[in-house]
Design a protein around this motif. Structure first.
Motif, mmCIF file in Angstrom:
data_model
loop_
_atom_site.group_PDB
_atom_site.id
_atom_site.type_symbol
_atom_site.label_atom_id
_atom_site.label_comp_id
_atom_site.label_asym_id
_atom_site.label_seq_id
_atom_site.Cartn_x
_atom_site.Cartn_y
_atom_site.Cartn_z
ATOM 1 N N ARG A 1 27.408 40.840 53.450
ATOM 2 C CA ARG A 1 27.743 39.737 54.335
ATOM 3 C C ARG A 1 29.245 39.496 54.496
ATOM 4 O O ARG A 1 29.692 39.061 55.551
ATOM 5 C CB ARG A 1 27.116 38.436 53.803
ATOM 6 C CG ARG A 1 25.614 38.457 53.741
ATOM 7 C CD ARG A 1 25.097 37.264 52.959
ATOM 8 N NE ARG A 1 23.651 37.240 52.895
ATOM 9 C CZ ARG A 1 22.859 36.506 53.673
ATOM 10 N NH1 ARG A 1 23.406 35.732 54.599
ATOM 11 N NH2 ARG A 1 21.558 36.538 53.543
ATOM 12 N N TYR A 2 30.009 39.758 53.432
ATOM 13 C CA TYR A 2 31.407 39.329 53.410
ATOM 14 C C TYR A 2 32.365 40.483 53.148
ATOM 15 O O TYR A 2 31.987 41.509 52.571
ATOM 16 C CB TYR A 2 31.614 38.265 52.313
ATOM 17 C CG TYR A 2 30.610 37.151 52.345
ATOM 18 C CD1 TYR A 2 30.512 36.311 53.455
ATOM 19 C CD2 TYR A 2 29.748 36.927 51.278
ATOM 20 C CE1 TYR A 2 29.581 35.288 53.499
ATOM 21 C CE2 TYR A 2 28.814 35.908 51.302
ATOM 22 C CZ TYR A 2 28.723 35.089 52.418
ATOM 23 O OH TYR A 2 27.794 34.087 52.450
ATOM 24 N N ALA A 3 33.597 40.287 53.560
ATOM 25 C CA ALA A 3 34.683 41.195 53.179
ATOM 26 C C ALA A 3 35.180 40.733 51.812
ATOM 27 O O ALA A 3 35.667 39.609 51.674
ATOM 28 C CB ALA A 3 35.807 41.143 54.205
ATOM 29 N N LEU A 4 35.038 41.572 50.795
ATOM 30 C CA LEU A 4 35.268 41.162 49.417
ATOM 31 C C LEU A 4 36.639 41.589 48.899
ATOM 32 O O LEU A 4 37.100 42.707 49.166
ATOM 33 C CB LEU A 4 34.183 41.740 48.506
ATOM 34 C CG LEU A 4 32.736 41.370 48.860
ATOM 35 C CD1 LEU A 4 31.780 41.995 47.853
ATOM 36 C CD2 LEU A 4 32.553 39.853 48.912
ATOM 37 N N TYR A 5 37.232 40.704 48.119
ATOM 38 C CA TYR A 5 38.551 40.952 47.514
ATOM 39 C C TYR A 5 38.493 40.501 46.058
ATOM 40 O O TYR A 5 38.258 39.323 45.775
ATOM 41 C CB TYR A 5 39.647 40.173 48.257
ATOM 42 C CG TYR A 5 39.812 40.597 49.691
ATOM 43 C CD1 TYR A 5 40.770 41.542 50.041
ATOM 44 C CD2 TYR A 5 38.996 40.063 50.690
ATOM 45 C CE1 TYR A 5 40.910 41.939 51.368
ATOM 46 C CE2 TYR A 5 39.124 40.460 52.014
ATOM 47 C CZ TYR A 5 40.096 41.404 52.344
ATOM 48 O OH TYR A 5 40.223 41.806 53.648
ATOM 49 N N ALA A 6 38.688 41.440 45.150
ATOM 50 C CA ALA A 6 38.681 41.128 43.720
ATOM 51 C C ALA A 6 39.920 41.728 43.071
ATOM 52 O O ALA A 6 40.419 42.774 43.509
ATOM 53 C CB ALA A 6 37.422 41.669 43.054
ATOM 54 N N ILE A 7 40.395 41.084 42.021
ATOM 55 C CA ILE A 7 41.637 41.508 41.379
ATOM 56 C C ILE A 7 41.538 41.248 39.884
ATOM 57 O O ILE A 7 40.932 40.268 39.449
ATOM 58 C CB ILE A 7 42.829 40.734 41.998
ATOM 59 C CG1 ILE A 7 44.175 41.310 41.528
ATOM 60 C CG2 ILE A 7 42.738 39.247 41.719
ATOM 61 C CD1 ILE A 7 45.364 40.753 42.322
ATOM 62 N N ASP A 8 42.085 42.151 39.087
ATOM 63 C CA ASP A 8 42.285 41.886 37.663
ATOM 64 C C ASP A 8 43.649 41.203 37.539
ATOM 65 O O ASP A 8 44.686 41.833 37.792
ATOM 66 C CB ASP A 8 42.309 43.186 36.843
ATOM 67 C CG ASP A 8 40.941 43.842 36.705
ATOM 68 O OD1 ASP A 8 39.958 43.288 37.223
ATOM 69 O OD2 ASP A 8 40.879 44.920 36.084
ATOM 70 N N MET A 9 43.640 39.934 37.182
ATOM 71 C CA MET A 9 44.913 39.236 37.065
ATOM 72 C C MET A 9 45.758 39.849 35.946
ATOM 73 O O MET A 9 45.237 40.575 35.081
ATOM 74 C CB MET A 9 44.668 37.746 36.828
ATOM 75 C CG MET A 9 44.142 37.038 38.072
ATOM 76 S SD MET A 9 43.728 35.279 37.821
ATOM 77 C CE MET A 9 42.111 35.414 37.034
ATOM 78 N N LEU A 10 47.038 39.591 35.967
ATOM 79 C CA LEU A 10 47.921 40.146 34.942
ATOM 80 C C LEU A 10 47.456 39.706 33.555
ATOM 81 O O LEU A 10 47.131 38.534 33.326
ATOM 82 C CB LEU A 10 49.360 39.697 35.178
ATOM 83 C CG LEU A 10 50.098 40.464 36.284
ATOM 84 C CD1 LEU A 10 51.387 39.754 36.665
ATOM 85 C CD2 LEU A 10 50.385 41.905 35.857
ATOM 86 N N GLY A 11 47.406 40.682 32.638
ATOM 87 C CA GLY A 11 46.921 40.420 31.288
ATOM 88 C C GLY A 11 45.448 40.718 31.105
ATOM 89 O O GLY A 11 44.931 40.611 29.987
ATOM 90 N N PHE A 12 44.761 41.105 32.185
ATOM 91 C CA PHE A 12 43.321 41.304 32.139
ATOM 92 C C PHE A 12 42.919 42.694 32.645
ATOM 93 O O PHE A 12 43.583 43.274 33.513
ATOM 94 C CB PHE A 12 42.613 40.253 32.998
ATOM 95 C CG PHE A 12 42.792 38.831 32.545
ATOM 96 C CD1 PHE A 12 41.895 38.250 31.659
ATOM 97 C CD2 PHE A 12 43.842 38.067 33.027
ATOM 98 C CE1 PHE A 12 42.049 36.926 31.262
ATOM 99 C CE2 PHE A 12 44.004 36.744 32.632
ATOM 100 C CZ PHE A 12 43.103 36.180 31.735
ATOM 101 N N GLY A 13 41.794 43.179 32.149
ATOM 102 C CA GLY A 13 41.163 44.371 32.678
ATOM 103 C C GLY A 13 42.062 45.589 32.747
ATOM 104 O O GLY A 13 42.740 45.945 31.779
ATOM 105 N N ASP A 14 42.088 46.217 33.907
ATOM 106 C CA ASP A 14 42.866 47.435 34.110
ATOM 107 C C ASP A 14 44.258 47.170 34.653
ATOM 108 O O ASP A 14 44.973 48.110 34.998
ATOM 109 C CB ASP A 14 42.114 48.384 35.056
ATOM 110 C CG ASP A 14 40.957 49.091 34.362
ATOM 111 O OD1 ASP A 14 41.133 49.476 33.191
ATOM 112 O OD2 ASP A 14 39.886 49.242 34.978
#
Length: 306
Positions: free
Chosen positions: A57-70
């Motif tokens: 349904r949507y255009a998706l935008y996800a981010i690993d904020m600084l200090g997190f994940g990759d």
């Protein structure tokens, strides 16, 4: 569900102040922009169980904020909530996003509150013309949106103490899994794959070395309470809360406070769910969120017709 390897393959690196930041976009290019903001201490992979359905349904935008994940985990970064909000806004403008919706969890709720406060400030400064970024709706999952109701678990208190750096270094996968199970519903514990993925992302780029810095978001919530709680009590943007009531950190007690403070509170209560609704009960979260968005669309049509 998207496994961690596939999630990573679908990502891209955004350069922010010289630091590499992991991002992931996708979904329906004709749909409205939906920004997914993760919690502490995990990453954007938190959304993997509802990403495929939202992508229809949507255009998706996800981010690993600084200090997190990759993403990069610099030792010399402030890790202020305002800085994480600035990161997200900078990236969205780079992507050409204008109007957008937010779905957030935990630490991400606080970042969403800061983004809401900025949105209100831009609307109040009319001399600058139409703002480049506009929030159209916000949906929050379990999080400490009111510092007076936030009940941190022992590991969070220890990370915030003078021994925080040592506590982080001594944290093991076994201890992490035990703490995660305590905050999830008893009938919806994290799977082995969840634990493996979360732990791998926490340890990536020496993540244990900055956890005691990341946890400083808790005193920031007290410091900026008026700004961030005030942003929720608004009449210009629809806000929704979906909450797992069995969460010891921000469950039923937080919902009660939310109903006291937020006008015309729109809440979906998940009775048997804990702190991670999007992984414990993805179908319920998805249903509640889509109903919320449908109600916004209906209201827009009604206003347009009158």
């Amino acid at each position: 569900m998207i496994n961690l390897q596939e999630w990573r393959r679908g990502g891209r690196v955004f350069e922010y102040r010289g630091w590499p930041v992991f991002t992931r976009t996708g979904g329906n290019p004709e749909g409205e922009a939906l920004v997914l903001i993760h919690g502490f201490p995990t990453s954007s992979w938190d959304w993997n169980k509802i990403w495929p359905q939202l992508a229809e349904r949507y255009a998706l935008y996800a981010i690993d904020m600084l200090g997190f994940g990759d993403s990069a985990k610099p030792r010399d970064f402030s890790y202020l909530i305002a800085d994480q909000a600035e990161l997200i806004e900078t990236w969205l403008m780079e992507q050409g996003v204008g109007d957008y919706h937010i779905l957030a969890h935990d630490y991400g709720d606080t970042v969403a509150q800061e983004l809401l406060a900025r949105d209100r400030e831009r609307l109040n400064v009319t001399r600058t013309g139409v703002p480049k970024l506009r929030i159209r709706s916000v949906c929050l999952l379990n999080g400490g949106i009111f510092p007076e109701t936030h009940q941190p678990v022992l590991i969070q208190k220890l990370l915030l103490s003078p021994l925080g750096a040592l506590v982080a270094r001594l944290t093991s996968k076994r201890k992490f899994a035990a703490n995660l199970r305590k905050i999830c519903g008893p009938a919806t514990p994290p799977t082995a794959a969840d634990i493996d993925g979360f732990w791998a992302l926490i340890r990536q780029n020496d993540g244990l070395g900055v956890m005691h810095r990341l946890i400083r978001y808790m005193p920031q919530r007290r410091q900026h309470r008026a700004r961030w709680v005030g942003a929720l009590c608004n009449e210009w943007i629809p806000v929704k809360l979906i909450d797992g009531l069995l969460d010891p950190i921000s469950g039923a007690h937080m919902v009660a406070r939310y109903r006291q403070l937020v006008p015309d509170a729109n809440v979906t209560e998940l009775a048997d769910i804990g702190h991670y609704p999007q992984t414990e009960a993805p179908a319920s979260v998805l249903s509640a969120y889509l109903d919320f968005r449908a109600s916004i669309a209906e209201t827009s049509v009604t206003v347009a017709e009158t």
